[in-house]
Design an enzyme around this catalytic site. Structure first.
Site, PDB file in Angstrom:
ATOM      1  N   ASP A   1     -90.346 -63.012   5.653  1.00  0.00           N
ATOM      2  CA  ASP A   1     -89.031 -62.806   6.279  1.00  0.00           C
ATOM      3  C   ASP A   1     -88.493 -61.398   6.008  1.00  0.00           C
ATOM      4  O   ASP A   1     -87.339 -61.095   6.294  1.00  0.00           O
ATOM      5  CB  ASP A   1     -88.022 -63.872   5.844  1.00  0.00           C
ATOM      6  CG  ASP A   1     -87.664 -63.800   4.371  1.00  0.00           C
ATOM      7  OD1 ASP A   1     -88.517 -63.365   3.564  1.00  0.00           O
ATOM      8  OD2 ASP A   1     -86.523 -64.164   4.010  1.00  0.00           O
TER       9      ASP A   1
ATOM     10  N   SER B   1     -88.778 -67.937   3.596  1.00  0.00           N
ATOM     11  CA  SER B   1     -89.225 -66.709   2.954  1.00  0.00           C
ATOM     12  C   SER B   1     -90.743 -66.724   2.738  1.00  0.00           C
ATOM     13  O   SER B   1     -91.501 -66.808   3.690  1.00  0.00           O
ATOM     14  CB  SER B   1     -88.465 -66.503   1.643  1.00  0.00           C
ATOM     15  OG  SER B   1     -88.707 -65.212   1.140  1.00  0.00           O
TER      16      SER B   1
END
Length: 586
Positions: A298, A139
């Site tokens: 992401d 992420s």
């Protein structure tokens, strides 16, 4: 068998560097409900070829135990653009090794052929009715990190007891299976499928169910800037705008293409505020854009900024955007559903550390609001339960800039949130309203909800444990604080121990977890503050809110009161100097 990580270890052995070896091999990465998250590198405490193989072998055995039709249905695997040249690790390589593990056991694998936003994995699980999903991503973590995120057959992230079951299965399957290292085998396998084209078509078709103002979208003069912060989001946000008939946003050129080095930002995290948006502000000024949409690498989170009449840029907090999107999605639903009885089946969710604004809207409008524990794993699983009972979950959000605006994805989704925000802004522009003005209108109608959140960094788990132990034994054994500076404490909920002073039996209703720290204090002045540890970073976080009833419009006074409460919280409960805590820096 990875030559790079092997060489690192052999070198340390040759040097007799016990300290570094202890760091690499002292303890195995812990598999939790968030899966894995750690730096890439050698040893069992890092993300590398071997630990990915071991993790996937355990996960495969656990799925075989839980699904008799695993070999018929299969799993989906996606990956972001992260790479770590010095250890030879990359998200794509890890995804291929994971695919190879499943295929070697006769399990069909839907492996995306290219980088993809995280929400596409839970979408694919649901859409293709698969047993599970894996997303290889860290992420918005620093560039050296990677992660392994797991979804169950219901399309939501796993919750307990699956994490413990998978963790145990990993322990039992540590020796790589015969062909574990040879990921080239998958290319000729009939069990390998590429869902990329199908999912790209179907996802953008599904999110159009949330498009309510196509004519306005076609004609709007509003201009948007989008940044994907060197991650995967660019192409997908462009396609989302196209699906909604909006002109494409201007893309920040220096950050548009995936780059695992994240060269233009210190941290690739739009939650960190204006520092990440510097290039976006410059492009917006140049092209005359009023609104900036920023995804994390992401593309499951979204930050939004708007140019104010003063010329300043306002970056909305996760709670403020949650209030706007909650208002917008409910308004769109109401305008398309004239049947007033239907409202009894409508739900919105948010996490317990997020603003209670949705609760205020729900009370006034007559739909249901529920709060869950922190994290989308809880909201996704609860949403699925409600949907299975015939209810409609219109929206869920968390203050960490995560939004679930579309029931086709039971997780946070920065792609659909970006385009829905753009449609909302375009609609408001036809009424000569900015996002900031509409936010004020929402607060005027439902009551001001002023929030403030931050964190301290602490790398020593013993200090963290001591800090929370002190709060539980504040005035002698088993006594919590009765006040915080001049603020009187009126209620305490401790979701580590399961204590809740507001319940008749003093037992908390929300699930408890002994492995993480979390205490919520309610104050006599209507303030609420939660202190908790992070599951993925060395942080102690706090979240505070003051809620005023509709009609109390003295915002400056409320802000001043909340600032004083937060200062008292830091001074008396965190004691940063005594505990040697490092403050968040801009």
């Amino acid at each position: 068998q990875n030559p790079k990580t092997s060489a690192i270890v052999k070198q340390l052995v040759a040097e007799g560097n016990a300290g570094e070896l202890q760091k690499y091999f002292g303890s195995r990465m812990e598999f939790g409900t968030a899966g894995l998250r750690a730096p890439m590198g050698a040893g069992i405490s890092h993300m590398n070829d071997l630990t990915i193989i071991q993790t996937t072998q355990g996960f495969c055995r656990y799925l075989e135990k839980n699904f008799s039709d695993l070999k018929k249905r299969g799993v989906v695997i996606g990956f972001d653009a992260r790479a770590h040249p010095s250890s030879g690790g990359s998200s794509k390589r890890f995804a291929r090794l994971a695919a190879n593990t499943f295929i070697s056991q006769g399990v069909p694998v839907y492996l995306f052929s290219d980088i993809t936003p995280t929400p596409f994995v839970p979408y694919t699980v649901t859409h293709l009715k698969l047993c599970a999903g894996i997303m290889v991503t860290a992420s918005h973590n620093p560039k050296q990190d990677n992660g392994y995120k797991v979804y169950w057959e219901n399309g939501a992230q796993i919750i307990s007891p699956h994490d413990k079951g998978i963790s145990q299965a990993i322990e039992e399957n540590q020796e790589p299976w015969p062909q574990a290292w040879d990921d080239k085998l998958i290319d000729s396998s009939l069990l390998l499928h590429d869902p990329y084209a199908t999912v790209n078509k179907e996802y953008f078709k599904d999110i159009q169910k949330q498009c309510f103002h196509r004519n306005i979208n076609k004609e709007t003069n509003l201009k948007f800037v989008h940044t994907s912060v060197h991650g995967v989001g660019h192409k997908f946000v462009q396609l989302a705008f196209k699906a909604f008939d909006l002109s494409p946003p201007f893309a920040v050129p220096e950050q548009r293409d995936p780059d695992p080095e994240f060269p233009t930002v210190k941290y690739p995290n739009p939650e960190e505020g204006k520092g990440v948006l510097t290039l976006s502000f410059a492009l917006a000024e140049k092209d005359g854009a009023k609104i900036i949409l920023a995804n994390d690498p992401d593309a499951d989170r979204l930050a939004v900024a708007e140019k104010q009449e003063s010329g300043e840029w306002k970056v909305f907090s996760g709670n403020e955007l949650g209030a706007l999107l909650g208002w917008w999605i409910f308004t769109c639903w109401k305008n398309h559903n004239r049947d007033t009885c239907a409202i009894k089946d409508i739900y919105m969710l948010s996490s317990t550390v997020s603003s209670k604004i949705l609760r205020a809207i729900a009370l006034k409008e007559g739909f249901h609001f529920e709060e869950t524990l922190t994290g989308f794993k809880w909201m996704g699983n609860r949403a699925k339960q409600l949907m299975d009972q015939g209810k409609a979950v219109l929206f869920a959000f968390e203050e960490a800039i995560g939004y679930m605006c579309c029931p086709a994805v039971l997780d946070k989704d920065g792609v659909s949130a970006a385009v829905i925000t753009a449609e909302m802004a375009s609609f408001l522009a036809t009424r000569n309203l900015s996002l900031s003005q509409q936010l004020k209108a929402v607060y005027d109608e439902y009551g001001f909800h002023i929030t403030k959140a931050s964190y301290f960094i602490c790398h020593d788990p013993k200090v963290i444990q001591q800090l929370f132990d002190n709060l539980r034994n504040f005035d002698g054994k088993n006594t919590y604080p009765k006040s915080c500076g001049r603020f009187k404490v009126s209620g305490i909920r401790d979701l580590t121990t399961g204590y809740d002073s507001s319940q008749p039996d003093q037992k908390a209703i929300l699930p408890t977890s002994k492995s993480s720290q979390m205490i919520t204090f309610t104050f006599a002045n209507g303030g609420v503050a939660t202190m908790r540890t992070s599951g993925t970073e060395p942080k102690i976080k706090y979240y505070s809110e003051l809620c005023a009833p509709p009609g109390n419009s003295d915002v400056e006074q409320l802000k001043k009161e909340l600032d004083e409460l937060v200062n008292a919280l830091e001074e008396h409960f965190f004691q940063p100097e005594k505990n040697n805590l490092q403050r968040k820096t801009e």
